[in-house]
Motif scaffolding. Structure first.
Motif, PDB file in Angstrom:
ATOM      1  N   TYR A   1     220.293  28.903  16.570  1.00  0.00           N
ATOM      2  CA  TYR A   1     220.244  29.302  15.160  1.00  0.00           C
ATOM      3  C   TYR A   1     218.785  29.499  14.734  1.00  0.00           C
ATOM      4  CZ  TYR A   1     225.027  27.356  15.051  1.00  0.00           C
ATOM      5  OH  TYR A   1     226.341  27.088  15.292  1.00  0.00           O
ATOM      6  N   ASN A   2     217.945  28.572  15.163  1.00  0.00           N
ATOM      7  CA  ASN A   2     216.528  28.624  14.773  1.00  0.00           C
ATOM      8  C   ASN A   2     215.848  29.871  15.309  1.00  0.00           C
ATOM      9  OD1 ASN A   2     217.551  25.775  15.148  1.00  0.00           O
ATOM     10  ND2 ASN A   2     215.699  25.372  13.958  1.00  0.00           N
ATOM     11  N   ASP A   3     216.152  30.214  16.545  1.00  0.00           N
ATOM     12  CA  ASP A   3     215.467  31.341  17.179  1.00  0.00           C
ATOM     13  C   ASP A   3     215.803  32.670  16.507  1.00  0.00           C
ATOM     14  OD1 ASP A   3     213.843  32.354  19.506  1.00  0.00           O
ATOM     15  OD2 ASP A   3     215.708  33.470  19.837  1.00  0.00           O
TER      16      ASP A   3
ATOM     17  N   HIS B   1     214.467  11.233  20.039  1.00  0.00           N
ATOM     18  CA  HIS B   1     214.439  12.512  19.329  1.00  0.00           C
ATOM     19  C   HIS B   1     214.975  12.355  17.910  1.00  0.00           C
ATOM     20  CE1 HIS B   1     213.848  15.933  22.424  1.00  0.00           C
ATOM     21  NE2 HIS B   1     213.289  14.834  22.917  1.00  0.00           N
ATOM     22  N   MET B   2     216.024  11.593  17.757  1.00  0.00           N
ATOM     23  CA  MET B   2     216.620  11.422  16.427  1.00  0.00           C
ATOM     24  C   MET B   2     215.680  10.688  15.478  1.00  0.00           C
ATOM     25  SD  MET B   2     219.483  12.999  16.653  1.00  0.00           S
ATOM     26  CE  MET B   2     220.447  12.522  15.217  1.00  0.00           C
ATOM     27  N   ARG B   3     214.889   9.787  16.019  1.00  0.00           N
ATOM     28  CA  ARG B   3     213.953   9.036  15.183  1.00  0.00           C
ATOM     29  C   ARG B   3     212.722   9.853  14.794  1.00  0.00           C
ATOM     30  NH1 ARG B   3     215.386   4.666  18.864  1.00  0.00           N
ATOM     31  NH2 ARG B   3     213.628   5.230  20.225  1.00  0.00           N
ATOM     32  N   ASN B   4     212.493  10.961  15.498  1.00  0.00           N
ATOM     33  CA  ASN B   4     211.232  11.692  15.323  1.00  0.00           C
ATOM     34  C   ASN B   4     211.459  13.193  15.138  1.00  0.00           C
ATOM     35  OD1 ASN B   4     208.887   9.588  16.074  1.00  0.00           O
ATOM     36  ND2 ASN B   4     210.648   9.223  17.410  1.00  0.00           N
ATOM     37  N   MET B   5     212.437  13.525  14.308  1.00  0.00           N
ATOM     38  CA  MET B   5     212.774  14.936  14.106  1.00  0.00           C
ATOM     39  C   MET B   5     211.608  15.754  13.544  1.00  0.00           C
ATOM     40  SD  MET B   5     216.618  14.818  12.570  1.00  0.00           S
ATOM     41  CE  MET B   5     218.047  14.573  13.613  1.00  0.00           C
ATOM     42  N   HIS B   6     210.740  15.090  12.829  1.00  0.00           N
ATOM     43  CA  HIS B   6     209.640  15.804  12.168  1.00  0.00           C
ATOM     44  C   HIS B   6     208.647  16.425  13.156  1.00  0.00           C
ATOM     45  CE1 HIS B   6     208.164  11.761  13.069  1.00  0.00           C
ATOM     46  NE2 HIS B   6     206.931  12.231  12.995  1.00  0.00           N
ATOM     47  N   LEU B   7     208.716  16.023  14.408  1.00  0.00           N
ATOM     48  CA  LEU B   7     207.764  16.522  15.390  1.00  0.00           C
ATOM     49  C   LEU B   7     208.125  17.900  15.946  1.00  0.00           C
ATOM     50  CD1 LEU B   7     207.172  13.253  17.465  1.00  0.00           C
ATOM     51  CD2 LEU B   7     205.649  14.248  15.741  1.00  0.00           C
ATOM     52  N   PHE B   8     209.340  18.377  15.659  1.00  0.00           N
ATOM     53  CA  PHE B   8     209.831  19.577  16.322  1.00  0.00           C
ATOM     54  C   PHE B   8     209.710  20.809  15.431  1.00  0.00           C
ATOM     55  CE2 PHE B   8     211.800  15.933  18.286  1.00  0.00           C
ATOM     56  CZ  PHE B   8     211.631  16.196  19.640  1.00  0.00           C
ATOM     57  N   ASP B   9     209.178  21.886  16.010  1.00  0.00           N
ATOM     58  CA  ASP B   9     208.941  23.128  15.275  1.00  0.00           C
ATOM     59  C   ASP B   9     210.265  23.789  14.880  1.00  0.00           C
ATOM     60  OD1 ASP B   9     206.749  25.335  14.688  1.00  0.00           O
ATOM     61  OD2 ASP B   9     208.475  26.359  15.562  1.00  0.00           O
ATOM     62  N   VAL B  10     210.324  24.312  13.672  1.00  0.00           N
ATOM     63  CA  VAL B  10     211.560  24.881  13.147  1.00  0.00           C
ATOM     64  C   VAL B  10     211.973  26.160  13.872  1.00  0.00           C
ATOM     65  CG1 VAL B  10     212.598  25.954  11.115  1.00  0.00           C
ATOM     66  CG2 VAL B  10     211.299  23.834  10.873  1.00  0.00           C
ATOM     67  N   LYS B  11     211.010  26.966  14.297  1.00  0.00           N
ATOM     68  CA  LYS B  11     211.347  28.225  14.969  1.00  0.00           C
ATOM     69  C   LYS B  11     211.546  28.078  16.472  1.00  0.00           C
ATOM     70  CE  LYS B  11     209.423  31.739  11.881  1.00  0.00           C
ATOM     71  NZ  LYS B  11     208.539  32.930  11.800  1.00  0.00           N
ATOM     72  N   THR B  12     210.716  27.264  17.108  1.00  0.00           N
ATOM     73  CA  THR B  12     210.780  27.152  18.570  1.00  0.00           C
ATOM     74  C   THR B  12     211.541  25.925  19.038  1.00  0.00           C
ATOM     75  OG1 THR B  12     208.740  25.845  18.750  1.00  0.00           O
ATOM     76  CG2 THR B  12     208.518  28.264  18.725  1.00  0.00           C
ATOM     77  N   LEU B  13     211.739  24.954  18.135  1.00  0.00           N
ATOM     78  CA  LEU B  13     212.363  23.660  18.431  1.00  0.00           C
ATOM     79  C   LEU B  13     211.500  22.785  19.337  1.00  0.00           C
ATOM     80  CD1 LEU B  13     216.149  24.590  18.931  1.00  0.00           C
ATOM     81  CD2 LEU B  13     215.086  23.502  16.947  1.00  0.00           C
TER      82      LEU B  13
END
Length: 985
Positions: free
Chosen positions: A227-229, A637-649
Motif C-alpha cells: 500500500y505504501n509503495d 518492530h511493534m515497539r518501534n514503528m516510528h523508525l520506519f519510512d512511510v514510503k519505503t517501509l
C-alpha cells in the motif's frame, strides 16, 4: 430497525466512564504536551463538549476496599485491527483489565494514525453483548447451554464414531482467515494428525485464483509491492477493487500519491466511492475483464509502448500473447464483449504507458469468476508488457480481504498444500514430520490410505456437494458427515438453499466462533423434513477474539505484525489454539500436536504458547521465507514503528531499548520472504522480484519454478539480468546440494550445515545453511533466476481466454466464447461447466432473469457481517440490506427509492430487500452487498439464534440466491456474475 442513542442520566451514572477516559489518557501517556494530547485523543476543533465534560469530573474516592475508577492499573496494549488486510495498528487502553479506550497508532507506517469506521469500533469486542458466551447444543430446535467438558467429550466421541464408520475424510474442517498465523498453522497440523486433507478457509472464495494465477506466472501468489509503495506510482489502475469501502485506510496512500500527480483509473461495472476519486472511470460488463485488459494491451503493442528489453530479459511467451491479442482483441471485439469504446481503452493504455512506473490493483471483482485464474493472469501480463513488475511504484497490488487471509493462506489449512505451500507429496510430509518431531509413518497411518495422503481435499466452496452428491461420483470413500465451521461465515458462500439442505443431512455440525454466526440460525431453522438427519448433533463453542490472545498476523503487503493480548477471554470463551489442543487430547494426538511447545496457563488451563508455534513456523516454512520473522524481531518492530519510512517501509537505524536489537535496514514487519534464520537478519522483501537491490537488501528476481526450458526455449533469465551484486550474472535454477557442490560453494557451509544440507534443497535444509551461503555469501537468489511466464502451459487456457459466465444475459456471445467442458473429478467432485451453460441457453434463462447480479463490500461491515452487524456503533450506520437498481429499471418496474423489492434467481430463491435507485449501476446490472444474514426469503431468523446472541442488524444474504459456477483451476465460486429478476414487493 432504527437505532438511536440513549441519553444517560447526568452525574454519577456518567462520571465513572468519563473519569476513566480522562485518567486513562493522562496517566497512560504522561509525557504528552497539550498538542500531542489533542492529536492522539482526537480532541480538537469540534470536540469542545467532550473536553468540557472531562474537566467537570472529580476523582471518585475508594469505597469498601475496592479499587476506585481512575485508581487502578493502566496498560497500553498494541494490537492490529481484525477486519480487512491493511494491517492498521491500534493502541488499546486497558484499566484494571477492562478495555476502556482505543487509539490508532500514529507511528504506524501503514495506517498513519487513521481508522475506518470498523477499526474505530474495535473496542466493542471487549464488551460485546451479542457474543456467544458459553458452549451450546441444539436440542429440539433450541440452543441450550452445556459445559465445556460435555461439549468437548460429546463432539470428540462423535468424531471418533464417524472416523471408525466412514474414515477420517468424512469430517470436514473449515478454518478461518481470522485466525492468527499460529492458529491457522496449528489447525493444518491438527487436521493432518486427524488424517485428512479435507480442510480449507476463506481464501478459497476470495483470492484462490490470485494465488494460483500469480504464482504460476512469476513465483509467489501474493501482492508484489505494498500500500505504501503506491505513493511511488505515477499511475494506478484499479480493476475489480472498491478500495475506498473495502480497504478504506489504503486510500490514504493513493490520495497522497494523487497529491503529487499520480493518475488514477478505476474499472468497475459500478461507479463506486473509489471511482469517485478517479481521473478516469471505465464501466465494463461484469466478467469481461480479459477483453478490457487485452484491449489495453492491443494499444500498448500497436503503439510500441511495451518494454522490449525487459520482455527479452525477463518474460517467456510474450510473443505468443501479442499474436493472440493483435488478432483476437481488436477494438471492435473489445467493445462487443466489455462495452467500452476504443477511444477510452486507448486513453487508459496511454495513461499507463506514459506514466511509469504504473501499478495495477485488483480484488474480488476479478477473482470470483469461472475464469478468475485467467483474469488475474491477464492483469499480470499487462504489467509484464509494460515492464512494471519488480519495480518500486509498479507491481500488482492485490488487496486481500480479511485481516489474516494472507497469513492463513501462507501457513494455514489449505486442502492441497502444507504450510508454506509445500505440496502434499511424500517429501513434504517427511519434511514436516521432522519439524513436528513425529514419525512420518505415524502420520501416514492416520489417513484412510496412503493415496489419500497426497490427494487434495474438497474445497470449502464445494463442501455442500461433498454431502449432497451421489457417493459413487465422489473421489473418496464416504460423503461428508461432519463439518467444523471454525471461524467462517456460511453466507459468504454461494447456493444458500442447497447449503441448508446439506447442513440438515449432517451427523455432526460444530461452530467455533466468538459469535454464533449465520451457521447457528441456519442449522436451527426448520428445513425440508426429508433432509433432516434425526441423529444430527449441532454444537456452538465460544472462541475468544484475537484481542483475547496474542500472535502474529500478515497484512496484504506480506508484513507480519505481533498482536499483544489486550484482555483475558470474556465469558467462557477460549482461544482457538487452546480448543485445538483440548480436542487433540481427547482424540488421541494431543502430545504429538504440542511436543515442541511450552504450555502457558490461561484461566487455569493449558494453552500452547503462540511464540513457540511461530518458532516452529520459522523452522519449517523456508519456501516463502517465514523463517526470519522470530517473535522477538516482530515484537521489537511493534515497539518501534516510528523508525520506519512511510514510503519505503525501511528503517535507516535505531535500536530497541528493551533488547538492543538494531533495526538498520529492516523493512517494517519483515515482509515475506524474509529468508534464512532470524540470525541471518534478512530485512524482508518490500517489493518482490526487484533486481535493483541486493538480495540481502530485499531484492530479487523471478522464480525458477517451472524448469529451465520449454520446447527448446530458455525459461531462465537472459545474460545480464540478475539481482544487484549477484555472483551469477545470468539465469540459473533453484539451489540444492548438488548445485552448491558444482559451483564450489559447498565449503562455504559449516560442518554442521553440511550434515543438515546433504541431500536437501533450499526448501528442506533445516539448518538454513544453503540459504545463508547463496544469499549472503554470493548474493544470489535461492529460488533461482528465471523468466516470468506469459504463457502458463499447465492451465486450462495457456493464454488467458475470455469465456462467458455460466449464467449471463448475452446468449449471443456464448457461441463465440463458450465456457469449459465439464470435469469428472475435480478436487474430488464432478464439476459442471458446459452442461449448465448450454441448458441455460435452451431454457432462455436470460429472458426470465434479465439482470446481471453482482456483489461487494460496504465500509461499515466485514465479510459475512455477523461480527460487525453485532456491533451497535456499526449497526447504527448501516441498518438495511439493499439492492442498487438503475433509475430506468426502477421506472420500468414501478419501484421507488426506499421501497421493498423481491429479487429472484434461477435457484428458486427469493430475497426481500430495500431498493436503492441510483445511477451507480447501469441498466443491465444490479448490486447487493454480501455482509448480511439473519433473514431468509422474507422471514426473520431471530428465533433461531441462541438467546441474546443474534446480530442487531439482520437482512437477506445475497448468497442465499447465488448460482452454481466454479473456477476451472481453484474452485473459486462465481459470485460476481450471475443473473436475477427484480420486482416490486
Amino acid at each position: 430497525m432504527l437505532l438511536t442513542k440513549k441519553s444517560g442520566a447526568p452525574g454519577a451514572a456518567r462520571a465513572p466512564f468519563v473519569h476513566s477516559l480522562r485518567r486513562g489518557l493522562s496517566q497512560a501517556l504522561p509525557t504528552m504536551d497539550r498538542r500531542a494530547f489533542l492529536r492522539r485523543s482526537g480532541l480538537g476543533v469540534g470536540a469542545g463538549l467532550a473536553a468540557s465534560q472531562l474537566t467537570l469530573v472529580k476523582k471518585a474516592g475508594a469505597a469498601t476496599g475496592k479499587v476506585a475508577v481512575g485508581e487502578g492499573k493502566i496498560e497500553i496494549k498494541r494490537t492490529v485491527c481484525t477486519h480487512c488486510s491493511v494491517g492498521c495498528a491500534v493502541d488499546a487502553v486497558v484499566e484494571n483489565g477492562v478495555w476502556v479506550r482505543q487509539e490508532p497508532v500514529f507511528d504506524s507506517p501503514i495506517n498513519l494514525g487513521a481508522h475506518c469506521a470498523k477499526g474505530a469500533a474495535l473496542r466493542e469486542h471487549g464488551h460485546g453483548e451479542f457474543r456467544l458466551r458459553y458452549p451450546m447444543k441444539l436440542v429440539n430446535g433450541k440452543y441450550q447451554r452445556i459445559s465445556w467438558d460435555a461439549a468437548l467429550s460429546e463432539i470428540s466421541a462423535r468424531m471418533l464414531e464417524l472416523k471408525k464408520a466412514s474414515g477420517p475424510d468424512s469430517v470436514y474442517f473449515v478454518g478461518s482467515s481470522k485466525h492468527n498465523n499460529e492458529q491457522a498453522y496449528l489447525l493444518r497440523k491438527f487436521v493432518s494428525f486427524w488424517g485428512t486433507n479435507n480442510c480449507d478457509h476463506q481464501a478459497r472464495i476470495c483470492h484462490s485464483t490470485t494465488v494460483a494465477g500469480v504464482a504460476n506466472t512469476w513465483g509467489y501468489g501474493a501482492m508484489t509491492n505494498s500500500y505504501n509503495d503506491m505513493q511511488n506510482s505515477k499511475c494506478a489502475l484499479y480493476i475489480g477493487s472498491n478500495a475506498a469501502e473495502a480497504h478504506p485506510v489504503s486510500m490514504l496512500h493513493m490520495l497522497h500519491a494523487k497529491e503529487t500527480g499520480t493518475k488514477m483509473i478505476v474499472v468497475d461495472p459500478r461507479f463506486t466511492r473509489t471511482a469517485a476519486k478517479a481521473d478516469e472511470y471505465v464501466r465494463i460488463r461484469s466478467g469481461s475483464d480479459i477483453a478490457f485488459l487485452f484491449g489495453v494491451l492491443y494499444h500498448v503493442f500497436n503503439n510500441g509502448w511495451e518494454d522490449k528489453q525487459y520482455i527479452f530479459d525477463r518474460v517467456y511467451g510474450m510473443e505468443k500473447v501479442r499474436e493472440e491479442v493483435m488478432t483476437q482483441w481488436t477494438p471492435d471485439k473489445v467493445e462487443e464483449v466489455c462495452g467500452v469504446k476504443e477511444d477510452q481503452v486507448l486513453r487508459v493504455a496511454k495513461m499507463m504507458a506514459e506514466n511509469r512506473p504504473s501499478t495495477l490493483v485488483w480484488c474480488m471483482g476479478q477473482t470470483q469468476h469461472t475464469i478468475g485464474n485467467a483474469m488475474v493472469r491477464a492483469s499480470c501480463i499487462l504489467q509484464l508488457a509494460l515492464g512494471n513488475v519488480g519495480k518500486s511504484g509498479g507491481g500488482t497490488n492485490i488487496f486481500r480481504g480479511h485481516d489474516n487471509v494472507q497469513g492463513a493462506t501462507d501457513v494455514g489449512p489449505n486442502p492441497d498444500s502444507l504450510p508454506g505451500y509445500y505440496g502434499i507429496v511424500e517429501g513434504s510430509w517427511k519434511h514436516f514430520a521432522k519439524v513436528w518431531g513425529v514419525d512420518y509413518e505415524w502420520i501416514k497411518k492416520q489417513f484412510a490410505t496412503p493415496a489419500m495422503m497426497s490427494k487434495p481435499g474438497i474445497t470449502v466452496s464445494r463442501w455442500i456437494d461433498g454431502v449432497l452428491e451421489k457417493n459413487e461420483l465422489i473421489d473418496q470413500d464416504s460423503n461428508l458427515r461432519g463439518v467444523f465451521y471454525w471461524g467462517h461465515a456460511p453466507n459468504s458462500q454461494t447456493r444458500g438453499l442447497e447449503m441448508k439442505r446439506a447442513m440438515d443431512k449432517l451427523d455432526l455440525l460444530v461452530v467455533v466462533d466468538p459469535y454464533p454466526s449465520a451457521t447457528a440460525a441456519m442449522a436451527a431453522m426448520p428445513g425440508q423434513p426429508e433432509d433432516l438427519n434425526p441423529n444430527r448433533a449441532v454444537y456452538l463453542l465460544p472462541a475468544a477474539t484475537q484481542f483475547e490472545t496474542s500472535g502474529s498476523v500478515t497484512a496484504s503487503n506480506r508484513s507480519l505484525q505481533w498482536r499483544e493480548k489486550v484482555i483475558e477471554p470474556l465469558w467462557e470463551s477460549r482461544s482457538d489454539h487452546m480448543i485445538m489442543q483440548q480436542f487433540a487430547d481427547r482424540l488421541g494426538f494431543g502430545k504429538e500436536l504440542s511436543v515442541n511447545y511450552k504450555m502457558q496457563k490461561v484461566n487455569g488451563m493449558d494453552e500452547p504458547a503462540p511464540e513457540d508455534i511461530l518458532r516452529e513456523i520459522n523452522k519449517s516454512t523456508w519456501t516463502i521465507g517465514y523463517t526470519g520473522q522470530s517473535p522477538e524481531r516482530l515484537k521489537a518492530h511493534m515497539r518501534n514503528m516510528h523508525l520506519f519510512d512511510v514510503k519505503t517501509l525501511r528503517a535507516k537505524g535505531g535500536k530497541d531499548k528493551e533488547t538492543g536489537y538494531d533495526f538498520t535496514g529492516d523493512y517494517f514487519g519483515l515482509p515475506w520472504p524474509c529468508y534464512g534464520t532470524p540470525e541471518l537478519k534478512h530485512p524482508g522483501s518490500p517489493n518482490l522480484y526487484d533486481t535493483s537491490k541486493h538480495v540481502m537488501d530485499g531484492g530479487g528476481n523471478f522464480r525458477a519454478n517451472f524448469g529451465v526450458e520449454k520446447d527448446g526455449v530458455n525459461l531462465l533469465a537472459e545474460d545480464g539480468s540478475h539481482s544487484l551484486g549477484a555472483d551469477i550474472t545470468t539465469g540459473y535454477p533453484e539451489f540444492d546440494h548438488v548445485l552448491l557442490k558444482k559451483l564450489g560453494w559447498w565449503d562455504d557451509l559449516t560442518d554442521a550445515e553440511k550434515t543438515a544440507a546433504e541431500g536437501k534443497n533450499w526448501k528442506t535444509d533445516l539448518s538454513g545453511g544453503i540459504q545463508r551461503v547463496v544469499l549472503k555469501v554470493h548474493g544470489c537468489h535461492v529460488f533461482g533466476n528465471a523468466k516470468a511466464r506469459a504463457v502458463v502451459w499447465n492451465f486450462p487456457d495457456a493464454i488467458p481466454k475470455h469465456r462467458e459466465p455460466l449464467y449471463g444475459i448475452r446468449p449471443d456471445l456464448v457461441a463465440k466464447y463458450p465456457t469449459h467442458d465439464d470435469k469428472k473429478a475435480f478436487w474430488r467432485l464432478p464439476t459442471l461447466y458446459k452442461t449448465v451453460q448450454d441448458k441455460n441457453i435452451v431454457d432462455k434463462v436470460h429472458e426470465k432473469f434479465p439482470f446481471i447480479m453482482t456483489s461487494g463490500r460496504l465500509t461499515e461491515y466485514e465479510g459475512g457481517g455477523e461480527e460487525t452487524r453485532s456491533n451497535p456503533w456499526l449497526a447504527e450506520l448501516q441498518q438495511e440490506m439493499f439492492i442498487e437498481i438503475n433509475p430506468k429499471v426502477a421506472a420500468d418496474k414501478g419501484i421507488r427509492n426506499g421501497e421493498r423489492a423481491w429479487v429472484s434467481t434461477p435457484t428458486g430463491a427469493r430475497l426481500n430487500v430495500q431498493a436503492l435507485v441510483t445511477e451507480r449501476v447501469g441498466p443491465d446490472t444490479v448490486f447487493m452487498p454480501f455482509h448480511f444474514s439473519g433473514r431468509w426469503q422474507g422471514a426473520d431468523m431471530l428465533a433461531h439464534y441462541p438467546a441474546g446472541a443474534a446480530p442487531i442488524v439482520r437482512g437477506e444474504a445475497i448468497n442465499t440466491a447465488t448460482t452454481y459456477g466454479y473456477d476451472s483451476v481453484t474452485m473459486m465460486q462465481e459470485t460476481k456474475t450471475t443473473v436475477c429478476n427484480v420486482e416490486k414487493a
